[in-house]
Scaffold this active site. Structure first.
Site, PDB file in Angstrom:
ATOM      1  CE1 TYR D  50      -4.217  -1.666   0.902  1.00 32.33           C
ATOM      2  CE2 TYR D  50      -2.822  -3.393   1.732  1.00 32.33           C
ATOM      3  CZ  TYR D  50      -3.835  -3.563   1.256  1.00 32.33           C
ATOM      4  OH  TYR D  50      -4.770  -4.057   1.241  1.00 32.33           O
ATOM      5  CD  GLU D  51      -0.762   6.170  -2.748  1.00 38.08           C
ATOM      6  OE1 GLU D  51      -0.687   7.273  -2.644  1.00 38.08           O
ATOM      7  OE2 GLU D  51      -0.862   6.383  -4.357  1.00 38.08           O
ATOM      8  CB  SER D  52      -0.102   3.700   4.116  1.00 36.32           C
ATOM      9  OG  SER D  52      -0.727   2.352   3.712  1.00 36.32           O
ATOM     10  N   GLY D  53       2.150   2.985   3.149  1.00 32.85           N
ATOM     11  CA  GLY D  53       3.948   2.683   3.582  1.00 32.85           C
ATOM     12  C   GLY D  53       3.997   0.532   4.088  1.00 32.85           C
TER      13      GLY D  53
END
Lengths: 305, 253, 305, 253
Positions: D50-53
């Protein structure tokens, strides 16, 4: 527990380390993967480019054993003791063979690995300007900063063929928890084409998933996992065993001559089959002295509704 | 003046250069002792940062290398190697860095790479490690070294870590963010650097030392500051605090 | 326990946030510092440049309140819901005032902050090439890679005047443990000239020192520490309270008109003195629904001999 | 064929594009469902990033944003935002990225920034977020979008995320490391891209759809692949697994 990528060090080295490879045995003083280095020596790999900021004793041993064609480094000393004599003998006298060097500052080399791990075209950094190193190393270039016009030192990415990273604990697929001095372990794993993990403990995936911020290396960059307790002796593993400083000092004595060095290697590297046999040769009393008392982290909650 | 060894004298004098709340990049041995001594005396809030990524270490014994596990147990923070150099050093967050080396020249340039030529070394030394990075980025470089003729040279064989390079005017053109060399502390004297030329000059003579003795032990006739001072002798308090830090005299022998 | 840098949000904002400042309220969905944003609105700061990859509801509120001169961002949406209506009203219609924009991709803006935190001259990155954004933003330049000759996109460092970072726990001097989605919290703290930390819990220094690898922000970069539980509602704090997704959806309704927005702000921001009063206005039943069950990390040992 | 909604059809078809051991950059909503469906069927070892890490998330409920706390509880790994983009995306470690947007053109370029002109927007959209970064770096870009005339345009108002830009020859000169657009999955058909020109072409018609119907809903006469296929209808197994993933029909309505 699934067996995942679990294998032996013998198998892992045989499968993933080839003659002529550029290899990175990771670690800044902490968790230097001696077991992997010894197995590479036993399998008589040749013409390796050995990369690490601090070559430490393990690369000194591999140079003496004739595995090394080139050393990429930034500090070729015996940390806290003095010279690496085998390195100097190879460089100054060609014993057992001439070696090339590819030299940086700590920032420069750790920057090359970071740039490799994150696949940058190049990495600008505030160092090298004014030093005599850039004229000796064509990898150190400068670029004009498009915002200020200043000349800026840059390094290219480093992407070794193989990295070996030792970790405190991982699951059988290689999801790895690392703590203490985390050095360039993560960068080595992300920069290299093939990654061998050795671990003090293989744990259930649920242990790893209980603390995802501690997972510096995710499984899908890992090719082989070796359960290898005490893999780092005489280096250390935070929370598991301390550095054998006595040995680091003895190494200076052992390596006074190439012959005395080879005698040591014959006994402790070529004379044993694996890390287990190596550890059996060390007195229990000495091992006991290296065992720390537990000093536990305060846990945190990852709960969500 | 307390009776003390040359090492004790150097450490005591170096420790005085550290101010409270300074951030110091610490090496093992002598610099570690100087930082810890300052922390015990005038700089209780000194921030000690190690190349290995440890910040605010609280070691219960003498660390044997900058990567010693005792620097991690109970530290305030630990980060990766690239992060340490990038966030702390390149970040311009370090006030003082201690450096040593085989050779130092009149502009404070340091050689820890090679004696002889790079391609055909007479003596191959360990290399920069973090030294070039420290020299390029800290506000004050402090060098602690025994005052020996083989260590002080007019021009280093190899410039590993920049001092004022060829002099302060040319150095300014390089636009390093660091402040350059600040002090060289030997067993004989403290040397600082001329604001205009960037050349080393004797700023303070240690107790019982004459300028002639300094000249005898320096291969060139090193300049003398306009106002040459006398180094106040180490106090009982300094020496006893210092000895408590290294009871086995590993570094203070 | 030493009181260290402990202060109130009122004092911290009053002392460190000035009209015209470039400020960064950190957080990627997680730990968005609403309490600090509300206090800045109460103190009527003007002409601020508001920076964050994801402006989120808090910047939408600050734009409606007239605090904002320029928005620096990469995704101006209500995550999981839709538009940020106040942002659009200001940009498209100048209500309550015209705002400028300084726009990037996520990688570009997080890269600017990373470059600022590590004081790079500039940062090369693999993005922007081929996009229509560089012609609109003079901060996006290219540099020729000295190793391959390729044109590479670069961004300049971002060094905001002030950063506010919310953390799960810190000591009274600001040594901060952060976990879960750690976003750009560390980079914001290292990049900014002044740093305000708000924390769910203030703990003894010994808790922080029990797990130094969890300390993403060391005390000496911190200027003020505010003990502010529930500072992030309606955003969330991993392990402490969940995101109030209902409110994120309601925001879309609340902001349909500027007047309805101001009515909300009058009640929930200007109508309260501080975060405690704000929380008192929320029903206990709603709060209970946001409380997660604990889900603890497996501890690790940092012992040494 | 199972009775299913257009959204269910798109998700089922998209899920088939994922192979076991692929690494997928997942957004919330439709792409999240497609990835989770593939994981339940042919790709049990799919790696979801996910982009959020967050990496290898194991959510016990539907995440409501890519930064949802349920993506962190029990994840394999979580890193910072810069690290996520640098190590994973720029690192070339992502096989598939799902993108959407207000407009897509015949070269697979996507606009999620603005309708009208940048300086005087008719409608201001949220902007790139990670989309431009994803488009530049993943091996395969897959777009899932309803087949509507206002979404398909000959040339996007603003190129937020590069597809093949002005065509494949020119695109090669840009030397993006990503593989470019791979498939556009709508409720009518699956479109792929011509190897030589980089232009979109209809590759497979969904059950009951004619090429004329596609043309009616596309503002230009989109090309057709040399061998036009029929999309196999969603199976009972696909649909029932899919509905179990979104029982409240938040995204499958």
């Amino acid at each position: 527990m699934s067996t995942g990528k679990l294998t032996t060090m013998k198998e892992a080295v045989s499968k993933y380390v080839k003659d002529g490879d550029e290899i990175y045995l990771a670690g800044f003083t902490h968790m230097i993967p001696f077991a992997a280095g010894h197995e590479i020596m036993r399998q008589k790999r040749k013409n390796l480019t050995l990369c690490r900021a601090t070559p430490d004793i393990i690369y000194d041993q591999m140079i003496a054993a004739g595995c090394c064609k080139k050393l990429m480094f930034s500090y070729a000393g015996n940390p806290g003791v003095g010279s690496l004599r085998c390195f100097r003998r190879a460089l100054e006298k060609g014993v057992p063979n001439k070696i090339e060097i590819d030299e940086y500052s700590h920032f420069g080399l750790s920057g090359r690995l970071f740039a490799g791990a994150t696949n940058m075209h190049f990495l600008p950094m505030r160092t090298n300007i004014g030093s005599d190193l850039p004229p000796q190393n064509p990898n150190l270039k400068t670029v004009k900063d498009p915002y200020t016009g200043d000349e800026v030192s840059v390094v290219p990415p480093l992407k070794p063929d193989v990295a070996v990273v030792h970790v405190q604990r991982c699951d059988s697929n290689g999801n790895s928890h690392i703590w203490g001095i985390i050095g360039e372990q993560k960068d080595a794993a992300f920069a290299a084409r093939k990654v061998i993990i050795s671990a003090e403990e293989i744990v259930e995936e649920s242990v790893i998933r209980s603390d995802p911020n501690r997972t510096l290396i995710p499984d899908f960059v890992v090719h082989a996992v070796v359960h290898e307790p005490w893999a780092c002796h005489p280096s250390y593993v935070q929370g598991y065993y301390d550095r054998d400083n006595e040995f680091y000092m003895q190494w200076d004595e052992i390596t006074k001559e190439h012959d005395s060095t080879m005698k040591y290697l014959d006994e402790w590297v070529f004379g044993v089959e694996n890390r287990q046999q190596y550890m059996k040769k060390i007195q229990q009393e000495k091992i006991n002295k290296l065992l720390p008392k537990p000093c536990m982290s305060a846990p945190v909650s990852y709960g969500s509704v | 003046m307390s009776e003390c060894t040359p090492s004790e004298l150097m450490v005591a004098v170096a420790a005085r250069e550290l101010k409270d709340h300074d951030t110091v990049l610490v090496g093992v041995g002598i610099p570690n002792l100087a930082a810890n001594l300052a922390k015990k005396l005038q700089a209780p809030n000194l921030v000690m940062v190690y190349e290995s990524g440890a910040v605010g270490s609280n070691p219960t014994r003498m660390p044997l290398s900058i990567g010693d596990p005792c620097l991690v147990t109970g530290a305030k923070s630990v980060c990766s190697m690239y992060e340490q150099f990038a966030y702390y050093l390149q970040g311009g967050r370090i006030d003082v860095g201690f450096l040593g080396g085989a050779q130092i020249d009149k502009y404070g340039n340091i050689n820890s790479t090679v004696i002889g030529s790079y391609k055909t070394p007479k003596v191959r030394l360990p290399g920069s490690g973090g030294a070039c990075d420290i020299a390029s980025n800290v506000k004050k470089i402090i060098v602690i070294t025994p005052h020996e003729k083989r260590r002080f040279v007019e021009k280093v064989d190899f410039l590993t870590s920049p001092g004022f390079v060829d002099g302060k005017e040319k150095w300014k053109l390089l636009k390093l963010q660091g402040g350059g060399p600040y002090a060289v502390i030997t067993n004989l004297c403290t040397m600082k650097f001329d604001d205009v030329t960037g050349e080393m000059m004797v700023a303070s003579l240690h107790p019982g030392v004459t300028i002639e003795k300094v000249w005898e032990n320096t291969p060139w006739k090193v300049n003398v500051a306009a106002k040459l001072e006398q180094t106040p002798p180490p106090t009982e308090r300094e020496i006893s605090a210092l000895r408590a830090l290294d009871p086995s005299k590993t570094y203070l022998g």
